[in-house]
Design a protein around this motif. Structure first.
Motif, PDB file in Angstrom:
ATOM      1  N   ASP A 208      60.564  11.639 -57.037  1.00 23.10           N
ATOM      2  CA  ASP A 208      58.633  12.505 -57.314  1.00 23.10           C
ATOM      3  C   ASP A 208      57.973  12.359 -55.668  1.00 23.10           C
ATOM      4  O   ASP A 208      57.188  12.808 -55.439  1.00 23.10           O
ATOM      5  N   ARG A 209      58.609  10.929 -54.831  1.00 26.26           N
ATOM      6  CA  ARG A 209      58.544  10.618 -53.387  1.00 26.26           C
ATOM      7  C   ARG A 209      59.080  10.966 -52.024  1.00 26.26           C
ATOM      8  O   ARG A 209      60.358  10.822 -52.775  1.00 26.26           O
ATOM      9  N   MET A 210      58.277  11.112 -51.001  1.00 27.94           N
ATOM     10  CA  MET A 210      59.485  11.539 -50.477  1.00 27.94           C
ATOM     11  C   MET A 210      59.623  10.476 -49.495  1.00 27.94           C
ATOM     12  O   MET A 210      59.712   9.536 -48.537  1.00 27.94           O
ATOM     13  N   ARG A 211      61.281  10.106 -48.975  1.00 20.07           N
ATOM     14  CA  ARG A 211      61.885   9.359 -48.307  1.00 20.07           C
ATOM     15  C   ARG A 211      62.632  10.095 -47.127  1.00 20.07           C
ATOM     16  O   ARG A 211      62.951  10.364 -46.595  1.00 20.07           O
ATOM     17  N   THR A 212      61.588   8.302 -45.997  1.00 22.05           N
ATOM     18  CA  THR A 212      62.203   9.074 -44.870  1.00 22.05           C
ATOM     19  C   THR A 212      63.358   8.351 -44.229  1.00 22.05           C
ATOM     20  O   THR A 212      62.851   7.001 -44.430  1.00 22.05           O
ATOM     21  N   PHE A 213      64.323   8.073 -43.094  1.00 22.12           N
ATOM     22  CA  PHE A 213      65.067   7.047 -43.337  1.00 22.12           C
ATOM     23  C   PHE A 213      65.618   7.487 -40.859  1.00 22.12           C
ATOM     24  O   PHE A 213      65.559   9.038 -41.301  1.00 22.12           O
ATOM     25  N   VAL A 214      64.850   6.517 -40.406  1.00 21.81           N
ATOM     26  CA  VAL A 214      65.152   7.247 -39.403  1.00 21.81           C
ATOM     27  C   VAL A 214      65.344   5.724 -38.139  1.00 21.81           C
ATOM     28  O   VAL A 214      65.869   4.579 -38.572  1.00 21.81           O
ATOM     29  N   ILE A 215      66.920   5.882 -37.500  1.00 22.80           N
ATOM     30  CA  ILE A 215      67.094   5.115 -36.370  1.00 22.80           C
ATOM     31  C   ILE A 215      66.588   5.787 -35.143  1.00 22.80           C
ATOM     32  O   ILE A 215      66.893   7.008 -34.896  1.00 22.80           O
ATOM     33  N   LEU A 216      65.695   4.564 -34.558  1.00 22.96           N
ATOM     34  CA  LEU A 216      64.921   5.680 -33.040  1.00 22.96           C
ATOM     35  C   LEU A 216      66.727   5.925 -32.170  1.00 22.96           C
ATOM     36  O   LEU A 216      67.341   4.817 -32.028  1.00 22.96           O
ATOM     37  N   GLY A 217      65.960   6.837 -31.228  1.00 28.82           N
ATOM     38  CA  GLY A 217      67.062   6.612 -29.949  1.00 28.82           C
ATOM     39  C   GLY A 217      66.724   5.834 -29.323  1.00 28.82           C
ATOM     40  O   GLY A 217      65.641   5.227 -29.396  1.00 28.82           O
ATOM     41  N   ASP A 218      67.409   5.750 -28.131  1.00 28.32           N
ATOM     42  CA  ASP A 218      66.687   4.503 -27.677  1.00 28.32           C
ATOM     43  C   ASP A 218      66.112   5.421 -26.160  1.00 28.32           C
ATOM     44  O   ASP A 218      65.418   6.068 -25.986  1.00 28.32           O
ATOM     45  N   TRP A 219      65.867   4.005 -25.091  1.00 27.70           N
ATOM     46  CA  TRP A 219      64.925   5.043 -23.841  1.00 27.70           C
ATOM     47  C   TRP A 219      65.654   5.092 -22.646  1.00 27.70           C
ATOM     48  O   TRP A 219      65.497   5.402 -22.195  1.00 27.70           O
ATOM     49  N   ILE A 220      66.952   4.314 -22.609  1.00 25.64           N
ATOM     50  CA  ILE A 220      67.827   4.567 -21.869  1.00 25.64           C
ATOM     51  C   ILE A 220      67.756   5.516 -21.259  1.00 25.64           C
ATOM     52  O   ILE A 220      68.345   5.891 -19.452  1.00 25.64           O
ATOM     53  N   GLY A 221      68.684   6.836 -21.789  1.00 31.33           N
ATOM     54  CA  GLY A 221      69.212   7.950 -21.535  1.00 31.33           C
ATOM     55  C   GLY A 221      68.763   8.690 -21.992  1.00 31.33           C
ATOM     56  O   GLY A 221      68.373  10.012 -22.093  1.00 31.33           O
ATOM     57  N   ARG A 222      67.910   9.226 -23.085  1.00 33.34           N
ATOM     58  CA  ARG A 222      66.667   9.529 -23.991  1.00 33.34           C
ATOM     59  C   ARG A 222      65.629   9.635 -24.187  1.00 33.34           C
ATOM     60  O   ARG A 222      65.213  10.981 -24.343  1.00 33.34           O
ATOM     61  N   TYR A 223      65.137   8.796 -23.514  1.00 33.49           N
ATOM     62  CA  TYR A 223      63.631   8.480 -23.826  1.00 33.49           C
ATOM     63  C   TYR A 223      63.154   9.005 -25.066  1.00 33.49           C
ATOM     64  O   TYR A 223      61.832   9.255 -25.442  1.00 33.49           O
ATOM     65  N   GLY A 224      63.788   8.246 -25.751  1.00 32.61           N
ATOM     66  CA  GLY A 224      63.392   8.617 -27.176  1.00 32.61           C
ATOM     67  C   GLY A 224      62.418   7.274 -28.468  1.00 32.61           C
ATOM     68  O   GLY A 224      62.682   6.276 -27.862  1.00 32.61           O
ATOM     69  N   TYR A 225      61.183   8.469 -29.048  1.00 33.81           N
ATOM     70  CA  TYR A 225      60.339   7.278 -29.715  1.00 33.81           C
ATOM     71  C   TYR A 225      59.978   8.149 -30.720  1.00 33.81           C
ATOM     72  O   TYR A 225      60.920   9.732 -30.950  1.00 33.81           O
ATOM     73  N   LEU A 226      59.499   7.866 -31.601  1.00 30.80           N
ATOM     74  CA  LEU A 226      59.586   8.332 -33.300  1.00 30.80           C
ATOM     75  C   LEU A 226      58.136   8.316 -33.003  1.00 30.80           C
ATOM     76  O   LEU A 226      56.749   6.920 -32.789  1.00 30.80           O
TER      77      LEU A 226
END
Length: 242
Positions: A208-226
């Motif tokens: 009954d609870r939302m669960r969140t799984f995250v693998i962060l993207g890198d900043w090298i080519g994707r400029y990814g963040y959460l």
């Protein structure tokens, strides 16, 4: 609550597009977020004492301190390229976690780690990780002149990164997913990892609870963040611009 998670920028001190874009991103955070979590390998290599920082990293360090002084809490989770961060950042009341740790966001129990220890079958890596983080190695590296240490560590970081390209990121991502499932059974609401360079955000309901799984993207080519804001997790790409 508004928080940003970023991992695997692998700054090496060069005037690359990735580094210039990261400086813009960091500037945009000043005074706008409550917490910033740097989840490993922000630097491609890091050895420093309280007063001696690799010249190519000074701009990034100054940006982080600007964000800190503007009211944002900053926490480092050490990766497999940057460790002993507490020697320098501890004097500025910036949190440093050598391994994974539990954080609280709006009452959510979140496990955060770089993720390099998730694959317990990689015994060779885990052995060298223990050696490089040992008290003996810490004492040895403190006696080596900084310019020499920076040069050697930069070379080995490049070799390590090239070797990592030969491994299957999908295989590691699967192990991280299983690791997250175990953490959810322990009561965690979210698991946030880096290291894999495979941006992932998965959510499902468990007990009954939302669960969140995250693998962060890198900043090298994707400029990814959460981005975490008002109870929601969102994967983002590009220069932060609210």
């Amino acid at each position: 609550m508004k928080a940003v998670f970023i991992a695997d920028a692998h700054l090496n001190g060069s005037a690359s597009d990735g580094q210039r874009n990261l400086m813009l991103f960091l500037s945009s955070l000043k005074g706008d977020v409550d917490e910033m979590f740097i989840v490993g390998d922000f630097f491609d290599f890091w050895f420093s004492n309280r007063n001696d920082v690799y010249p190519g990293f000074r701009e990034a360090v100054e940006k982080l301190l600007e964000i800190k002084y503007a009211g944002t809490g900053i926490s480092f989770f050490e990766g497999n390229h940057d460790f002993f961060l507490g020697d320098y950042f501890g004097q500025y009341d910036i949190g440093v976690f050598p391994d994974g740790a539990t954080i609280d966001l709006d009452g959510k129990k979140i496990y955060v780690s770089h993720g390099d220890t998730v694959d317990d079958s990689d015994t060779s890596y885990l052995f060298w990780r223990r050696v490089l983080r040992s008290r003996l190695f810490y004492a040895i590296q403190r006696k080596i002149p900084s310019p020499f240490l920076w040069g050697v560590s930069s070379m080995f970081s490049r070799l390590s990164r090239n070797a990592g390209k030969m491994r299957s990121p999908n295989g590691l991502a699967g192990k991280m997913n299983k690791f997250a499932e175990e953490k959810f059974q322990e009561g965690f609401d979210a698991v946030v990892l880096g290291h894999c360079h495979c941006p992932t955000l998965e959510q499902h309901v468990l007990h009954d609870r939302m669960r969140t799984f995250v693998i962060l993207g890198d900043w090298i080519g994707r400029y990814g963040y959460l981005l975490y804001e008002d109870g929601e997790f969102m994967m983002k790409s590009g220069v932060y611009n609210d």
